[in-house]
Design a protein around this motif. Structure first.
Motif, PDB file in Angstrom:
ATOM      1  N   VAL A 190       0.894  -1.165  -0.165  1.00 44.05           N
ATOM      2  CA  VAL A 190       0.114  -0.079   0.078  1.00 44.05           C
ATOM      3  C   VAL A 190       0.808   1.062  -0.033  1.00 44.05           C
ATOM      4  N   LYS A 191       0.601   2.190  -0.885  1.00 42.34           N
ATOM      5  CA  LYS A 191       1.227   3.407  -0.900  1.00 42.34           C
ATOM      6  C   LYS A 191       0.067   4.432  -0.665  1.00 42.34           C
ATOM      7  N   LYS A 192       0.008   4.809   0.578  1.00 40.22           N
ATOM      8  CA  LYS A 192      -0.966   5.834   0.924  1.00 40.22           C
ATOM      9  C   LYS A 192      -0.738   7.439   0.307  1.00 40.22           C
ATOM     10  N   GLY A 193      -1.875   7.790  -0.169  1.00 40.02           N
ATOM     11  CA  GLY A 193      -2.151   9.286  -0.668  1.00 40.02           C
ATOM     12  C   GLY A 193      -1.921  10.265   0.263  1.00 40.02           C
ATOM     13  N   PRO A 194      -2.154  11.421  -0.343  1.00 39.98           N
ATOM     14  CA  PRO A 194      -2.087  12.569   0.608  1.00 39.98           C
ATOM     15  C   PRO A 194      -3.399  13.148   1.620  1.00 39.98           C
ATOM     16  N   VAL A 195      -4.280  11.978   1.372  1.00 37.63           N
ATOM     17  CA  VAL A 195      -5.401  12.171   2.421  1.00 37.63           C
ATOM     18  C   VAL A 195      -4.968  11.833   3.825  1.00 37.63           C
TER      19      VAL A 195
END
Length: 326
Positions: free
Chosen positions: A100-105
C-alpha cells in the motif's frame, strides 16, 4: 458555572495568539478565520466559496502552519484520480507482492483546493474519508489520522470548468462560508504588505493538536439552555415547513429543508462560537451568528425560486426573521 468559565478561559488561551499569528499574514477576513477555528474545535469540515484571489487557500495554509500538525494540499483537477487522493496498491517485482502506498489524504489537515473541479469518482472517495474517517484501498480499509479535517475551497458554480458537488457530500460539510471582497481599508493594507518581492511572514506554530483535542472536551461541556435547544430545532424545522412558522411567502420555493445533521451541526457550531468568545454558555446570538453558514448549503430550492432568483441564503435569512428568538 464559575468553574466551567475558568476552564474555558484556560483552554482557550491559545485562541487569541493564534488569531494574531494568522493576522500577520492574512488581512481582514476575520469571519473566515473564525469559521475555520469552529471547524477545528468541532471536527467539522469547512467549505469556503468565493471568486479566485480572496486568500481562501492562503487562509487555510496559514492556519495549518499555526497548528503544528500534518498538512497536505491537494489541487483538484478534472484529470484527478481516486488513487491520487487516497493511495493505491504498488506491485513489487522482487517478491511478487502488492504494498500500500498511502495518498495525501492521510494527514491531519487536508486542503482540497478548488474541490468542485474534480470528477465524481474522486468526490466519492473523498466522501468516505469525510464521513467515516477512513479510506478503502483494494480490499482493505485504513483509518485516517486523528484529528482529521477537510478544509475545501470552491469557486462559484457558474465559472468555467466547475461542477456542482453531490448533495450528499455538501451535507458533510459542517459550514459553508461565502468569502467576499475586502473593505477599502483592508485592500490598502494588502497592497502595502503584499505588493513586494520579499518573502511573506513565516508563520510560527502556536498550538499543538493535543490542545485542540482538549478544547473539544470543553466545547462539549458548555451549557445550552433548553430554550436555546428548542430555538435550534425550530430554525431547522422552519427550513422544511416555512409556512408553519409564518413564512408563507416561501411556499413553493423550498424543494427540501435542512436534515437532522444540520441540527447537530448548528448546536456544535454554536457551542464553539461561545467558546471562542470565552463564555461557558450558549446564547441565541451564537446560534444566529453561525446559522447561515450551517444552513445555506443544506437547503434545496425549486425551479420557481431559481426563476425568481431567490437563493438558499435568502431563505435562511427569512427563516431567521420569522422564528421567535427566546
Amino acid at each position: 458555572m464559575r468553574a466551567l468559565k475558568e476552564r474555558v478561559q484556560k483552554e482557550s488561551a491559545w485562541v487569541q495568539p493564534l488569531l494574531d499569528e494568522v493576522g500577520k499574514v492574512l488581512v481582514g477576513q476575520r469571519e473566515m478565520i473564525e469559521r475555520l477555528l469552529i471547524g477545528l474545535l468541532t471536527g467539522g469540515h469547512v467549505l469556503l466559496e468565493g471568486v479566485p484571489g480572496l486568500a481562501k487557500t492562503l487562509a487555510v495554509s496559514t492556519l495549518a502552519k499555526a497548528v503544528h500538525a500534518d498538512f497536505q494540499r491537494i489541487q483538484f483537477t478534472p484529470d484527478l484520480l481516486p488513487a491520487d487522493l487516497v493511495g493505491t496498491l504498488v506491485y513489487h517485482q522482487g517478491d511478487g507482492s502488492f504494498r500500500v502506498k498511502k495518498g495525501p489524504v492521510f494527514a491531519n489537515f487536508v486542503l482540497a483546493d478548488e474541490i468542485n473541479r474534480a470528477p465524481a469518482k474522486v468526490q466519492s472517495a473523498l466522501l468516505e474519508a469525510m464521513q467515516e474517517r477512513q479510506v478503502t484501498i483494494g480490499e482493505s480499509t485504513y483509518p485516517l489520522p486523528r484529528p482529521f479535517l477537510v478544509l475545501a475551497t470552491q469557486n462559484p458554480i457558474d465559472q468555467e470548468g466547475t461542477y456542482p458537488l453531490p448533495e450528499a457530500q455538501v451535507d458533510r460539510f459542517m459550514l459553508k462560508t461565502v468569502v467576499g471582497y475586502p473593505s477599502r481599508e483592508d485592500e490598502l493594507t494588502i497592497l502595502r504588505r503584499m505588493a513586494r518581492t520579499a518573502e511573506a511572514h513565516e508563520t510560527r506554530a502556536i498550538v499543538q493538536p493535543e490542545a485542540i483535542v482538549s478544547a473539544r472536551a470543553i466545547v462539549d461541556a458548555l451549557w445550552v439552555d433548553p430554550s436555546v435547544e428548542e430555538y435550534i430545532v425550530d430554525l431547522v424545522l422552519a427550513t422544511r415547513e416555512p409556512a408553519r412558522y409564518g413564512a408563507k411567502d416561501l411556499d413553493g420555493l423550498v424543494a427540501h429543508g435542512a436534515s437532522p445533521r444540520a441540527t447537530i451541526a448548528l448546536a456544535l457550531a454554536a457551542r464553539a462560537t461561545a467558546f471562542l468568545d470565552g463564555r461557558p454558555y450558549v446564547t441565541p446570538d451564537d446560534v444566529r451568528t453561525i446559522a447561515p453558514d450551517v444552513l445555506r448549503h443544506r437547503i434545496g430550492v425549486t425551479y420557481e425560486a431559481e426563476a425568481e432568483e431567490v437563493a438558499s441564503g435568502a431563505i435562511v435569512q427569512r427563516v431567521m426573521e420569522v422564528v421567535q428568538v427566546p
